[in-house]
Every structure is written in structure tokens, then in C-alpha cells.
Design a protein around this motif. Structure first.
Motif, PDB file in Angstrom:
ATOM      1  N   VAL A  41      30.787  56.338  20.130  1.00 26.70           N
ATOM      2  CA  VAL A  41      30.934  57.332  19.066  1.00 26.70           C
ATOM      3  C   VAL A  41      32.280  57.191  18.362  1.00 26.70           C
ATOM      4  O   VAL A  41      33.326  57.112  19.009  1.00 26.70           O
ATOM      5  CB  VAL A  41      30.818  58.775  19.620  1.00 26.70           C
ATOM      6  CG1 VAL A  41      30.739  59.783  18.471  1.00 26.70           C
ATOM      7  CG2 VAL A  41      29.627  58.925  20.545  1.00 26.70           C
ATOM      8  N   VAL A  42      32.229  57.186  17.027  1.00 23.52           N
ATOM      9  CA  VAL A  42      33.443  57.323  16.222  1.00 23.52           C
ATOM     10  C   VAL A  42      33.499  58.795  15.799  1.00 23.52           C
ATOM     11  O   VAL A  42      32.596  59.274  15.109  1.00 23.52           O
ATOM     12  CB  VAL A  42      33.399  56.410  14.976  1.00 23.52           C
ATOM     13  CG1 VAL A  42      34.709  56.515  14.198  1.00 23.52           C
ATOM     14  CG2 VAL A  42      33.117  54.969  15.371  1.00 23.52           C
ATOM     15  N   ALA A  43      34.516  59.505  16.247  1.00 20.57           N
ATOM     16  CA  ALA A  43      34.638  60.943  15.970  1.00 20.57           C
ATOM     17  C   ALA A  43      35.756  61.128  14.948  1.00 20.57           C
ATOM     18  O   ALA A  43      36.913  60.837  15.221  1.00 20.57           O
ATOM     19  CB  ALA A  43      34.965  61.699  17.250  1.00 20.57           C
ATOM     20  N   ILE A  44      35.386  61.627  13.758  1.00 24.77           N
ATOM     21  CA  ILE A  44      36.350  61.719  12.649  1.00 24.77           C
ATOM     22  C   ILE A  44      36.576  63.179  12.268  1.00 24.77           C
ATOM     23  O   ILE A  44      35.622  63.942  12.101  1.00 24.77           O
ATOM     24  CB  ILE A  44      35.836  60.961  11.407  1.00 24.77           C
ATOM     25  CG1 ILE A  44      35.415  59.540  11.790  1.00 24.77           C
ATOM     26  CG2 ILE A  44      36.895  60.932  10.306  1.00 24.77           C
ATOM     27  CD1 ILE A  44      34.902  58.705  10.636  1.00 24.77           C
ATOM     28  N   ASP A  45      37.828  63.541  12.116  1.00 26.67           N
ATOM     29  CA  ASP A  45      38.151  64.901  11.704  1.00 26.67           C
ATOM     30  C   ASP A  45      39.583  64.893  11.157  1.00 26.67           C
ATOM     31  O   ASP A  45      40.370  64.009  11.480  1.00 26.67           O
ATOM     32  CB  ASP A  45      38.047  65.871  12.895  1.00 26.67           C
ATOM     33  CG  ASP A  45      37.786  67.310  12.470  1.00 26.67           C
ATOM     34  OD1 ASP A  45      36.641  67.791  12.640  1.00 26.67           O
ATOM     35  OD2 ASP A  45      38.712  67.952  11.934  1.00 26.67           O
ATOM     36  N   HIS A 103      29.476  67.833  19.821  1.00 24.85           N
ATOM     37  CA  HIS A 103      28.336  66.902  19.850  1.00 24.85           C
ATOM     38  C   HIS A 103      28.771  65.498  20.268  1.00 24.85           C
ATOM     39  O   HIS A 103      27.984  64.765  20.883  1.00 24.85           O
ATOM     40  CB  HIS A 103      27.649  66.868  18.484  1.00 24.85           C
ATOM     41  CG  HIS A 103      27.191  68.219  18.043  1.00 24.85           C
ATOM     42  ND1 HIS A 103      27.980  69.054  17.259  1.00 24.85           N
ATOM     43  CD2 HIS A 103      26.066  68.914  18.326  1.00 24.85           C
ATOM     44  CE1 HIS A 103      27.331  70.196  17.055  1.00 24.85           C
ATOM     45  NE2 HIS A 103      26.174  70.144  17.699  1.00 24.85           N
ATOM     46  N   THR A 104      30.009  65.126  19.962  1.00 25.47           N
ATOM     47  CA  THR A 104      30.518  63.794  20.327  1.00 25.47           C
ATOM     48  C   THR A 104      30.382  63.554  21.822  1.00 25.47           C
ATOM     49  O   THR A 104      29.919  62.489  22.273  1.00 25.47           O
ATOM     50  CB  THR A 104      32.014  63.683  19.942  1.00 25.47           C
ATOM     51  OG1 THR A 104      32.122  63.711  18.524  1.00 25.47           O
ATOM     52  CG2 THR A 104      32.637  62.406  20.461  1.00 25.47           C
ATOM     53  N   VAL A 105      30.789  64.522  22.621  1.00 24.11           N
ATOM     54  CA  VAL A 105      30.817  64.349  24.082  1.00 24.11           C
ATOM     55  C   VAL A 105      29.406  64.094  24.600  1.00 24.11           C
ATOM     56  O   VAL A 105      29.164  63.194  25.406  1.00 24.11           O
ATOM     57  CB  VAL A 105      31.457  65.595  24.751  1.00 24.11           C
ATOM     58  CG1 VAL A 105      31.239  65.578  26.249  1.00 24.11           C
ATOM     59  CG2 VAL A 105      32.942  65.656  24.403  1.00 24.11           C
ATOM     60  N   SER A 106      28.451  64.874  24.078  1.00 27.13           N
ATOM     61  CA  SER A 106      27.076  64.728  24.534  1.00 27.13           C
ATOM     62  C   SER A 106      26.496  63.369  24.134  1.00 27.13           C
ATOM     63  O   SER A 106      25.790  62.721  24.924  1.00 27.13           O
ATOM     64  CB  SER A 106      26.260  65.882  23.938  1.00 27.13           C
ATOM     65  OG  SER A 106      24.936  65.682  24.181  1.00 27.13           O
ATOM     66  N   VAL A 142      28.357  58.074  14.549  1.00 25.04           N
ATOM     67  CA  VAL A 142      29.569  58.578  13.897  1.00 25.04           C
ATOM     68  C   VAL A 142      29.410  60.088  13.769  1.00 25.04           C
ATOM     69  O   VAL A 142      28.396  60.563  13.259  1.00 25.04           O
ATOM     70  CB  VAL A 142      29.763  57.953  12.495  1.00 25.04           C
ATOM     71  CG1 VAL A 142      31.099  58.387  11.908  1.00 25.04           C
ATOM     72  CG2 VAL A 142      29.671  56.436  12.556  1.00 25.04           C
ATOM     73  N   ASP A 143      30.393  60.833  14.237  1.00 25.45           N
ATOM     74  CA  ASP A 143      30.369  62.298  14.135  1.00 25.45           C
ATOM     75  C   ASP A 143      31.358  62.700  13.043  1.00 25.45           C
ATOM     76  O   ASP A 143      32.579  62.620  13.227  1.00 25.45           O
ATOM     77  CB  ASP A 143      30.740  62.905  15.503  1.00 25.45           C
ATOM     78  CG  ASP A 143      30.452  64.405  15.576  1.00 25.45           C
ATOM     79  OD1 ASP A 143      30.045  64.988  14.551  1.00 25.45           O
ATOM     80  OD2 ASP A 143      30.632  64.984  16.673  1.00 25.45           O
ATOM     81  N   LEU A 144      30.811  63.105  11.878  1.00 22.46           N
ATOM     82  CA  LEU A 144      31.643  63.442  10.715  1.00 22.46           C
ATOM     83  C   LEU A 144      32.086  64.902  10.846  1.00 22.46           C
ATOM     84  O   LEU A 144      31.256  65.804  10.888  1.00 22.46           O
ATOM     85  CB  LEU A 144      30.829  63.264   9.428  1.00 22.46           C
ATOM     86  CG  LEU A 144      30.204  61.884   9.193  1.00 22.46           C
ATOM     87  CD1 LEU A 144      29.263  61.917   7.991  1.00 22.46           C
ATOM     88  CD2 LEU A 144      31.289  60.834   8.990  1.00 22.46           C
ATOM     89  N   GLY A 145      33.396  65.146  10.916  1.00 25.35           N
ATOM     90  CA  GLY A 145      33.888  66.505  11.143  1.00 25.35           C
ATOM     91  C   GLY A 145      33.593  66.901  12.575  1.00 25.35           C
ATOM     92  O   GLY A 145      33.006  67.952  12.850  1.00 25.35           O
ATOM     93  N   ARG A 165      35.843  56.766  19.999  1.00 27.12           N
ATOM     94  CA  ARG A 165      37.033  56.417  19.224  1.00 27.12           C
ATOM     95  C   ARG A 165      37.365  57.627  18.347  1.00 27.12           C
ATOM     96  O   ARG A 165      36.529  58.077  17.553  1.00 27.12           O
ATOM     97  CB  ARG A 165      36.771  55.177  18.359  1.00 27.12           C
ATOM     98  CG  ARG A 165      37.979  54.757  17.531  1.00 27.12           C
ATOM     99  CD  ARG A 165      38.012  53.249  17.363  1.00 27.12           C
ATOM    100  NE  ARG A 165      36.788  52.714  16.823  1.00 27.12           N
ATOM    101  CZ  ARG A 165      36.592  52.448  15.513  1.00 27.12           C
ATOM    102  NH1 ARG A 165      37.545  52.650  14.639  1.00 27.12           N
ATOM    103  NH2 ARG A 165      35.440  51.939  15.119  1.00 27.12           N
ATOM    104  N   ILE A 166      38.569  58.134  18.503  1.00 30.03           N
ATOM    105  CA  ILE A 166      38.969  59.343  17.782  1.00 30.03           C
ATOM    106  C   ILE A 166      39.780  58.941  16.557  1.00 30.03           C
ATOM    107  O   ILE A 166      40.756  58.197  16.667  1.00 30.03           O
ATOM    108  CB  ILE A 166      39.785  60.267  18.708  1.00 30.03           C
ATOM    109  CG1 ILE A 166      38.881  60.768  19.841  1.00 30.03           C
ATOM    110  CG2 ILE A 166      40.397  61.416  17.938  1.00 30.03           C
ATOM    111  CD1 ILE A 166      39.596  61.539  20.923  1.00 30.03           C
ATOM    112  N   VAL A 167      39.371  59.458  15.390  1.00 32.39           N
ATOM    113  CA  VAL A 167      40.026  59.069  14.142  1.00 32.39           C
ATOM    114  C   VAL A 167      40.425  60.326  13.377  1.00 32.39           C
ATOM    115  O   VAL A 167      39.581  61.163  13.061  1.00 32.39           O
ATOM    116  CB  VAL A 167      39.057  58.240  13.262  1.00 32.39           C
ATOM    117  CG1 VAL A 167      39.710  57.902  11.930  1.00 32.39           C
ATOM    118  CG2 VAL A 167      38.609  56.974  13.976  1.00 32.39           C
TER     119      VAL A 167
END
Ligand SMILES: C[S@@+](CC[C@H](N)C(=O)[O-])C[C@H]1O[C@@H](n2cnc3c(N)ncnc32)[C@H](O)[C@@H]1O
Length: 247
Positions: A68-72, A57-60, A48-51, A91-93
Motif C-alpha cells: 500500500v502507498v498511503a498518501i496524505d 483502511h491502509t492497515v487492513s 493506493v490509499d488517497l487521503g 509506504r507512507i507519503v
């Protein structure tokens, strides 16, 4: 004073990629940082990538096999990420990252909060609550990795004016104003408009977190903690969950 979300929406997000030196350079820096902290492959593991921003970093992480759950909260930055993911398992959130648990189906193997994002939370109490939620959401042996700026020692006088980025058409300068628990970050943006310059200023608050406080707050939630020198003057904290908090 604007909220963090308003500040990004109206001021910072439209120039964020420019500030980061362009997409390719930024993704390469993200790749280099992920190489250091997560060198091995990770097929099927959950991160999970917070912010997450535009996904530096999500892509890598996704390229090396993490789901990856990418939250922003920034629709603009998540839009840049959406354009890159193609078939990658991301997954983009669009949400506040403090609510990350509602976007997780099971326990995660890795939680990231990179690029001085932790300091965007409103209070130290919110950071402690986040650490508790992270401890609850990680597999045993899972890791929480964050990079942040330690603002505990105030800059003084003219050193509070920080040249962030500049070229022929745009200049971004940051001015820091210190209070007891916060620093007010004034982002001063000059943009060329024909033969003159236009100035726009927006300010928001960041938390003054010390490295020692972050390490102790994580240890209090059952993590073992390693402190490292991160990129661009940031502190990197690598916290490993040893036992499940309720066990
Ligand atoms: C300094 S940027 C770092 C972005 C990314 N982690 C990186 O290293 O490039 C901070 C990011 O956190 C997001 N953000 C700040 N507070 C947030 C919150 N409470 N919930 C979700 N996103 C948040 C901002 O929209 C922005 O994209």
C-alpha cells in the motif's frame, strides 16, 4: 477561511482519533469495510490509499497482502499510521494525493479514497482530473473505491448543526453553510479547561458532489460503476476499469 491542510494541522488532526472513537475501534471499522469490498487475499497487489489519514483502511489492506502507498498531507495523522505499520508493506507519503502518480512505480490494482476525502478537492474539475489520472494508473480490471457524503440536498435551519462527538471534556459540533458548489464546514470544538470551557472554531470548504455526477464522471473515463450504501451515511462508489483509456 483556512485551507484543508491548515484545518487538519491546527484543528482536526490533533483530535481526529478521539473523534473516530479511538484507534482500535476505527481500525475495526476499516477492517469491516475492506471485508465488504476486497474480501479475498491480495499478495503482491498494489493499492493506493488517497487521503489515508491514520490508516483506517491502509492497515487492513496491508494485512491482507496488498503493498500500500498511503498518501496524505497531514503529518500528524501519518505519524499515527507510521506507529502501526511495523513490518506491514506500507509506504507512507506526505503529499497532495492529486500527485499520487509520481509515487507509483507501475500500475495499481486498487485505488481508494475513503471517508469523505473526495469532497476535500477544491473544484469539480479537480475531481474529473483525478478520475482521469486514476483511469490511467489502474490495471485493466483494477478498481477505484470511494466513500463520500452527498451534500447536493442542503440541510436547512437547525439541522445544519451536527453533533459529531462529545464526552465529559470535549465536544465537537459541525455547522454547515451551503453555497452553490461548496459547503463551508465549521468545526466548533469545545474543550474543558479546569472549571470552564474553551471554544475554538475553524472552517474549510468541501465540494457538493452528487452521487449521479460522481457516477457519470467515472463512466466518462471508462469505468463501470456500482453505487452502494456506505458506512455512517456515506455513499460508496465501486468503479471497475475495463479497458485501458488509451487503448
Ligand atoms: C475525512 S479524512 C479521511 C481519512 C481516511 N481516508 C479515513 O477514512 O479515515 C480526510 C483525509 O484526507 C486528507 N486530505 C484532504 N485533502 C488532501 C489532499 N489534497 N491531499 C492529501 N491528503 C488530503 C486529510 O489530511 C485527511 O487525513
Amino acid at each position: 477561511m483556512t485551507t484543508v491542510t491548515e484545518h487538519y494541522a491546527s484543528h482536526l488532526a490533533p483530535v481526529y482519533l478521539w473523534m473516530a472513537g479511538g484507534l482500535d475501534a476505527a481500525i475495526s471499522r476499516g477492517e469491516a469495510e475492506i471485508d465488504l469490498v476486497c474480501p479475498s487475499g491480495a499478495d503482491g497487489l498494489i493499492a493506493v490509499d488517497l487521503g489515508a489519514g491514520f490508516g483506517m483502511h491502509t492497515v487492513s489492506l496491508a494485512r491482507r497482502g496488498y503493498s500500500v502507498v498511503a498518501i496524505d498531507t497531514s503529518a500528524i495523522l501519518l505519524g499515527i499510521l507510521r506507529d502501526q505499520v511495523d513490518t506491514l508493506p506500507v509506504r507512507i507519503v506526505e503529499d497532495d494525493f492529486v500527485a499520487f502518480q509520481k509515487h507509483l512505480d507501475g500500475k495499481a490494482n486498487l485505488l481508494l479514497c475513503m471517508g469523505d476525502t473526495l469532497t476535500h478537492l477544491p473544484e469539480q474539475r479537480s475531481v474529473e482530473q483525478l478520475f482521469a489520472d486514476i483511469a490511467d494508473s489502474l490495471q485493466v480490471g483494477g478498481r477505484f473505491i470511494a466513500t463520500f457524503r452527498d451534500y447536493s440536498t442542503p440541510l436547512t435551519d437547525t439541522s445544519r448543526f451536527i453533533p459529531v462527538k462529545g464526552d465529559n471534556d470535549r465536544i465537537l459540533t459541525c455547522f454547515l453553510e451551503y453555497a452553490d458548489h461548496h459547503v463551508t464546514v465549521h468545526d466548533v470544538l469545545h474543550e474543558r479547561s479546569g472549571s470552564s470551557w474553551q471554544q475554538r472554531v475553524s472552517a474549510y470548504q468541501k465540494l457538493r458532489l452528487s452521487t449521479e455526477w460522481v457516477a457519470q464522471a467515472l463512466q466518462a473515463k471508462g469505468f463501470s460503476v456500482r453505487i452502494e450504501q456506505g458506512f455512517a451515511g456515506m455513499v460508496r462508489v465501486v468503479a471497475t476499469a475495463h479497458t485501458h483509456p488509451s487503448s
